[in-house]
Design an enzyme around this catalytic site. Structure first.
Site, PDB file in Angstrom:
ATOM      1  N   ALA A   1      31.325 -45.956  44.754  1.00  0.00           N
ATOM      2  CA  ALA A   1      32.346 -44.835  45.458  1.00  0.00           C
ATOM      3  C   ALA A   1      31.457 -44.269  46.879  1.00  0.00           C
ATOM      4  O   ALA A   1      31.659 -44.260  47.951  1.00  0.00           O
ATOM      5  CB  ALA A   1      33.357 -44.049  45.076  1.00  0.00           C
TER       6      ALA A   1
ATOM      7  N   GLU B   1      21.677 -39.672  45.346  1.00  0.00           N
ATOM      8  CA  GLU B   1      21.774 -40.532  43.320  1.00  0.00           C
ATOM      9  C   GLU B   1      20.854 -39.670  42.856  1.00  0.00           C
ATOM     10  O   GLU B   1      19.365 -39.402  43.373  1.00  0.00           O
ATOM     11  CB  GLU B   1      21.981 -42.269  44.073  1.00  0.00           C
ATOM     12  CG  GLU B   1      21.752 -42.510  42.946  1.00  0.00           C
ATOM     13  CD  GLU B   1      22.402 -42.772  42.009  1.00  0.00           C
ATOM     14  OE1 GLU B   1      23.617 -43.051  41.864  1.00  0.00           O
ATOM     15  OE2 GLU B   1      22.087 -42.460  40.396  1.00  0.00           O
TER      16      GLU B   1
ATOM     17  N   THR C   1      29.280 -49.451  39.041  1.00  0.00           N
ATOM     18  CA  THR C   1      30.097 -50.699  39.838  1.00  0.00           C
ATOM     19  C   THR C   1      28.711 -51.340  39.775  1.00  0.00           C
ATOM     20  O   THR C   1      29.037 -53.284  39.562  1.00  0.00           O
ATOM     21  CB  THR C   1      30.223 -50.649  41.192  1.00  0.00           C
ATOM     22  OG1 THR C   1      30.350 -48.953  40.780  1.00  0.00           O
ATOM     23  CG2 THR C   1      30.803 -51.438  41.950  1.00  0.00           C
TER      24      THR C   1
ATOM     25  N   ASP D   1      28.926 -35.043  35.168  1.00  0.00           N
ATOM     26  CA  ASP D   1      28.012 -33.814  36.226  1.00  0.00           C
ATOM     27  C   ASP D   1      29.349 -33.769  37.011  1.00  0.00           C
ATOM     28  O   ASP D   1      29.339 -32.389  37.630  1.00  0.00           O
ATOM     29  CB  ASP D   1      27.179 -34.009  36.952  1.00  0.00           C
ATOM     30  CG  ASP D   1      25.954 -34.807  36.454  1.00  0.00           C
ATOM     31  OD1 ASP D   1      25.953 -35.067  35.069  1.00  0.00           O
ATOM     32  OD2 ASP D   1      25.261 -35.091  36.780  1.00  0.00           O
TER      33      ASP D   1
ATOM     34  N   ARG E   1      43.211 -53.156  26.461  1.00  0.00           N
ATOM     35  CA  ARG E   1      42.100 -53.305  26.727  1.00  0.00           C
ATOM     36  C   ARG E   1      42.564 -52.150  25.238  1.00  0.00           C
ATOM     37  O   ARG E   1      41.927 -52.346  24.042  1.00  0.00           O
ATOM     38  CB  ARG E   1      41.641 -52.845  27.188  1.00  0.00           C
ATOM     39  CG  ARG E   1      40.922 -53.043  28.153  1.00  0.00           C
ATOM     40  CD  ARG E   1      40.268 -52.856  29.404  1.00  0.00           C
ATOM     41  NE  ARG E   1      38.958 -53.836  29.904  1.00  0.00           N
ATOM     42  CZ  ARG E   1      38.937 -53.259  31.157  1.00  0.00           C
ATOM     43  NH1 ARG E   1      38.407 -51.836  31.794  1.00  0.00           N
ATOM     44  NH2 ARG E   1      37.887 -54.208  32.106  1.00  0.00           N
TER      45      ARG E   1
ATOM     46  N   GLU F   1      35.701 -43.170  39.353  1.00  0.00           N
ATOM     47  CA  GLU F   1      35.631 -43.069  38.078  1.00  0.00           C
ATOM     48  C   GLU F   1      35.774 -41.299  37.799  1.00  0.00           C
ATOM     49  O   GLU F   1      36.101 -40.764  37.131  1.00  0.00           O
ATOM     50  CB  GLU F   1      34.399 -43.506  37.263  1.00  0.00           C
ATOM     51  CG  GLU F   1      34.998 -43.494  35.966  1.00  0.00           C
ATOM     52  CD  GLU F   1      33.715 -44.097  35.304  1.00  0.00           C
ATOM     53  OE1 GLU F   1      32.869 -44.825  35.367  1.00  0.00           O
ATOM     54  OE2 GLU F   1      34.081 -44.073  33.637  1.00  0.00           O
TER      55      GLU F   1
HETATM   56  P1  ADP Z   1      32.604 -45.567  41.195  1.00  0.00           P
HETATM   57  O1  ADP Z   1      32.953 -46.693  40.316  1.00  0.00           O
HETATM   58  O2  ADP Z   1      33.048 -43.927  40.759  1.00  0.00           O
HETATM   59  O3  ADP Z   1      31.490 -45.403  42.442  1.00  0.00           O
HETATM   60  P2  ADP Z   1      29.419 -45.240  39.826  1.00  0.00           P
HETATM   61  O4  ADP Z   1      28.897 -45.303  38.314  1.00  0.00           O
HETATM   62  O5  ADP Z   1      29.631 -47.192  40.061  1.00  0.00           O
HETATM   63  O6  ADP Z   1      30.825 -44.342  39.776  1.00  0.00           O
HETATM   64  O7  ADP Z   1      28.628 -44.479  40.418  1.00  0.00           O
HETATM   65  C1  ADP Z   1      28.498 -43.076  40.002  1.00  0.00           C
HETATM   66  C2  ADP Z   1      26.745 -42.774  40.591  1.00  0.00           C
HETATM   67  O8  ADP Z   1      27.016 -41.517  40.569  1.00  0.00           O
HETATM   68  C3  ADP Z   1      25.681 -43.452  39.850  1.00  0.00           C
HETATM   69  O9  ADP Z   1      25.175 -44.548  40.504  1.00  0.00           O
HETATM   70  C4  ADP Z   1      25.654 -42.205  38.678  1.00  0.00           C
HETATM   71  O10 ADP Z   1      23.628 -42.146  38.109  1.00  0.00           O
HETATM   72  C5  ADP Z   1      25.699 -41.176  40.040  1.00  0.00           C
HETATM   73  N1  ADP Z   1      25.404 -39.601  39.520  1.00  0.00           N
HETATM   74  C6  ADP Z   1      25.849 -38.416  38.654  1.00  0.00           C
HETATM   75  N2  ADP Z   1      25.272 -37.625  38.369  1.00  0.00           N
HETATM   76  C7  ADP Z   1      24.815 -37.402  39.312  1.00  0.00           C
HETATM   77  C8  ADP Z   1      24.693 -36.792  40.107  1.00  0.00           C
HETATM   78  N3  ADP Z   1      24.914 -34.766  39.560  1.00  0.00           N
HETATM   79  N4  ADP Z   1      23.757 -36.434  41.046  1.00  0.00           N
HETATM   80  C9  ADP Z   1      23.679 -37.683  42.152  1.00  0.00           C
HETATM   81  N5  ADP Z   1      24.625 -39.114  41.426  1.00  0.00           N
HETATM   82  C10 ADP Z   1      24.976 -38.538  40.351  1.00  0.00           C
END
Ligand code: ADP
Length: 578
Positions: free
Chosen positions: A149, A168, A177, A355, A408, A544
Site C-alpha cells: 500500500a 519503513e 506483500t 502500530d 480459508r 491490511e
Molecule cells: P500492506 O499489504 O497493507 O501494504 P504490508 O505488510 O505489505 O501491508 O506492509 C506494511 C509495512 O509497514 C511493513 O513493511 C511494515 O514493516 C511497515 N510498518 C509497520 N509498522 C510501521 C511503523 N510504525 N513505522 C513504519 N513502518 C511500519
C-alpha cells in the site's frame, strides 16, 4: 583497509586506556575458520578469516533464510563485525534471528581461533550521546509503511506530480506483500473466457461479501471489485507480469487469481523502482510512533530512526497509514480474539505489529472488525504453488476431511478438528509436470520436507497412515473428476485425476495465523473514519491496516488487490480533497 582496521584497533585501545580500562591487543591463531548456528529456517554458516590480531573478513557461505527478508543482515552484520572488531552488533530489524545466527557462528569461529570472546562482547563507549534535536522533513504526501500500500501510494503521488515520503520501520521494504505468492484477484474476461471460466464483477462482489459472512462494508467490496482489473493493468504498466493461466488459490473459491511472475517480491520490486523514479524519499528503519494532529487535521507523524534520530514528518496534502496488520502482535491478537486456539503459530512478517492501528486509535479513529483474524492452511507450497487445484488434504488416518476449495476459515476449522490439528497435502507427478517445478520438489524430497513413493500404499506406509483409507479417498476423488460432480464434501473443483506415480505428500501441516481483517475503519475514498463515521481530515488508510473490506474472512487474492487499489484511492482522494 587493513591499515584502517589496525588504526581502529589502536584507537579503541587508546580510548579504553583513557577511560581507565586496559585493553590487551586482540590475539588470534591466524587462519580461516567456519561454523554454523541456527537462524530462522536452518543453519547459517560463516567463514571467518583472522590475522594474528584482527578479524579480517566474515562471509556467510551458506544459509536457507528467506530471501529479501535476510538480505540486509547478510551484508550488514559481517561488515559491522569487521569494521568494529566486535561481537556487539545490533540485530537488523525484521531479521533478528538471521542476525543472531551470524553473530553466534562468528563467536564460535573466534573461539576456534583462540580469541577472547568476552572482550569482543564489551560494548565500546563511542562517547557520542544520541542527538536530542528533532529532524523536520516536509513533504506533500506521507505514507507510513513501505509495503504494497505504501509504495503504491508513493507511485500514485508521483503520477500526480506531488512529492511523497515513505517511512519503513524494517530494514527491507515489502511487508506481507513481498512475502506473499503475489496472487491478485480480478475478474478478467480476456483471460478467463478462453479458459472457459464464467465470472462477473457481481459474482466477485457476492462471493467476497458472503465469504466474509456479510460482515464487510459493502461499498468497500464494490469499490475493490470494480477497480480490481484496472489495478492489474496499472501494475502491468509498471512492469509487473502476470501468468496467463487463471487459477484458484487456497481460499479464493473461484478461478480469478492473477499470479504475478516472481510472486509478491516482484510486485514490490517494480513498485519500488517506480517510486524511486518519482523521487520518493524512503526512510528505512524509521518507525512511526505517533500522529501529529493540528486543529483536528492529521498533518504528519513523529518517528524514530535506527540510530535514535527523532524525526517529525509534515505532509501538506495528507497522511496515508499503510502499516499492515497485527498478526505478529501476540497481545493484540489475544485482546481482540481470545478464542484463537493455543499454540497457533503466526506466519505474519516481523513488521505486522499493529502500530498504525494503535496510532490511529489514539487520535480517535474507529476500529472495525478487529476480532476477525484469518488463519491459513498452508498448502505445502512447494508442491502446489499455493493452488488448491489437483491436490487433496488428507488427515493422519489417511482420509479426506474437507472440500479443499473452501474458504480459508472453513479449511482451518476442519483442520483443527483432525487428530493433532494436522493435515497433509497429497499430489502426484502429473501436477509436478504441469507446474514444471521438478527441481524444487526433488530438493524438498532430499531435505525431508516432502515424501515421495511409487504407489499410494507405499506412501501411506511412509506416513504411518491407513493405506486402505488413502487409496479409497483417492479413488473417490478420481471418480468425481471423471463425472465432474461435487463430492460428499461439496468440492466442485475437479480438473485432473490424481493417478500418476510417483505420489507426493507434504509433511504434517497446521493452520497458521496469516492476516488480520480488522483495522482502521475507512470509507470507499480510503478516508479514516472516527467513531461517529466522520472522515478525519488529512487521514487515509490503505491495505491490511484498514478494516471493513473483508468482514470475517478474506478471500485469497484480495490481500494484494486491496493495497494496490486503496493505496491509489487514498492519494486520489487526497488530491480531490484539497
Ligand atoms: P500492506 O499489504 O497493507 O501494504 P504490508 O505488510 O505489505 O501491508 O506492509 C506494511 C509495512 O509497514 C511493513 O513493511 C511494515 O514493516 C511497515 N510498518 C509497520 N509498522 C510501521 C511503523 N510504525 N513505522 C513504519 N513502518 C511500519
Amino acid at each position: 583497509m587493513k591499515q584502517m582496521r589496525r588504526f581502529i584497533c589502536a584507537l579503541l585501545a587508546a580510548l579504553m586506556l583513557l577511560s581507565g580500562t586496559a585493553l590487551a591487543e586482540a590475539s588470534y591463531t591466524a587462519g580461516t575458520y567456519t561454523a554454523s548456528a541456527n537462524g530462522n529456517n536452518g543453519p547459517v554458516t560463516v567463514e571467518v578469516t583472522f590475522s594474528g590480531t584482527a578479524i579480517e573478513s566474515v562471509n556467510v557461505t551458506n544459509h536457507s533464510e528467506t530471501a529479501g527478508i535476510c538480505d540486509v543482515a547478510m551484508t550488514r552484520i559481517p561488515q559491522a563485525i569487521v569494521n568494529g572488531q566486535t561481537l556487539v552488533v545490533d540485530a537488523v530489524a525484521g531479521a533478528t534471528n538471521s542476525s543472531k545466527a551470524i553473530l553466534a557462528a562468528v563467536e564460535d569461529c573466534v573461539m576456534q581461533a583462540g580469541g577472547d570472546v568476552e572482550a569482543l562482547k564489551v560494548k565500546a563507549n563511542d562517547g557520542e550521546a544520541a542527538s536530542t534535536e528533532t529532524v523536520i522533513i516536509n513533504t506533500d504526501v506521507l505514507a507510513i509503511g513501505g509495503g504494497g500500500a505504501g509504495l503504491t501510494a508513493a507511485v500514485r503521488a508521483g503520477q500526480f506530480g506531488v512529492k511523497c515520503v515513505v517511512i519503513e520501520k524494517l530494514a527491507q521494504l515489502g511487508g506481507a506483500t513481498a512475502a506473499s505468492q503475489g496472487n491478485y484477484a480480478a475478474v478478467d474476461p480476456e483471460k478467463q473466457v478462453p479458459q472457459g471460466i464464467e465470472d462477473s464483477i457481481m459474482l466477485q462482489i457476492q462471493q467476497t461479501y458472503q465469504g466474509g459472512d456479510c460482515k464487510a462494508k459493502l461499498d468497500l467490496v464494490e469499490t475493490m471489485a470494480y477497480h480490481a482489473l484496472d489495478g492489474v493493468h496499472w501494475l502491468e504498466n509498471l512492469g509487473v507480469e502476470f501468468n496467463e493461466q487463471m487459477t484458484t488459490v487456497v481460499g479464493a473459491i473461484w478461478p480469478r487469481t492473477h499470479g504475478a511472475v516472481g510472486k509478491g517480491a516482484a510486485i514490490i520490486e517494480k513498485l519500488k523502482t517506480a517510486a524511486e523514479a518519482y523521487n520518493t524519499d524512503i526512510y528505512m528503519e524509521t518507525t512511526a510512533t505517533e500522529l501529529i494532529v493540528e486543529d483536528g487535521r492529521v498533518v504528519g507523524c513523529k518517528a524514530i530512526g535506527a540510530d535514535g534520530t527523532n524525526y517529525e514528518f509534515h505532509a501538506s496534502l495528507g497522511v496515508v497509514m499503510c502499516t499492515g496488520g497485527f498478526g505478529k502482535n501476540t497481545e493484540m491478537l489475544k485482546k481482540y480474539n481470545p478464542n484463537i486456539p493455543e499454540g497457533v503459530v503466526s506466519m505474519a512478517h516481523a513488521g505486522a505489529t499493529g502500530d498504525g492501528i494503535i496510532m490511529g486509535e489514539a487520535i480517535g479513529a474507529n476500529l472495525y472488525g478487529m476480532e476477525y483474524i484469518q488463519m491459513l492452511t498452508t498448502s505445502g507450497a512447494v508442491l502446489t504453488g499455493a493452488s488448491i487445484e489437483d491436490v487433496l488434504y488428507i488427515n493422519a488416518e489417511g482420509n479426506r476431511f474437507v472440500a479443499e476449495d473452501s474458504r480459508r476459515d472453513m479449511l482451518c476449522n476442519a483442520a483443527f478438528n483432525q487428530t493433532g490439528s494436522v493435515y497433509y497435502v497429497l499430489s502426484d507427478q502429473s501436477l509436478v509436470d504441469r507446474q514444471g517445478n521438478q527441481a524444487s520438489v526433488d530438493a524438498a524430497v532430499a531435505e525431508g520436507k516432502v515424501f515421495k513413493a511409487d504407489t499410494l500404499e507405499e506412501l501411506a506406509g511412509i506416513m504411518g497412515m491407513s493405506a486402505e483409507n488413502l487409496t479409497a479417498a483417492v479413488a473417490d476423488y478420481n471418480a468425481c473428476v471423471e463425472s465432474n460432480t461435487p463430492d460428499s464434501f461439496g468440492r466442485y473443483t475437479f480438473n485432473h485425476k490424481l493417478d500418476t506415480a510417483p505420489y507426493y505428500f507434504s509433511t504434517a501441516l497446521r493452520p497458521m495465523i496469516l492476516y488480520t481483517c480488522g483495522g482502521l475503519e475507512i470509507n470507499a475514498a480510503a478516508q479514516v473514519l472516527d467513531a461517529q463515521g466522520r472522515p478525519i481530515p488529512g487521514f487515509y488508510a490503505a491495505g491490511e491496516v484498514a478494516g471493513g473490506l473483508h468482514g470475517s474472512n478474506r478471500l485469497a487474492g484480495n490481500g494484494i488487490s486491496e493495497p494496490v487499489i486503496f493505496g491509489q484511492i487514498a492519494v486520489e482522494s487526497m488530491m480531490a480533497d484539497q
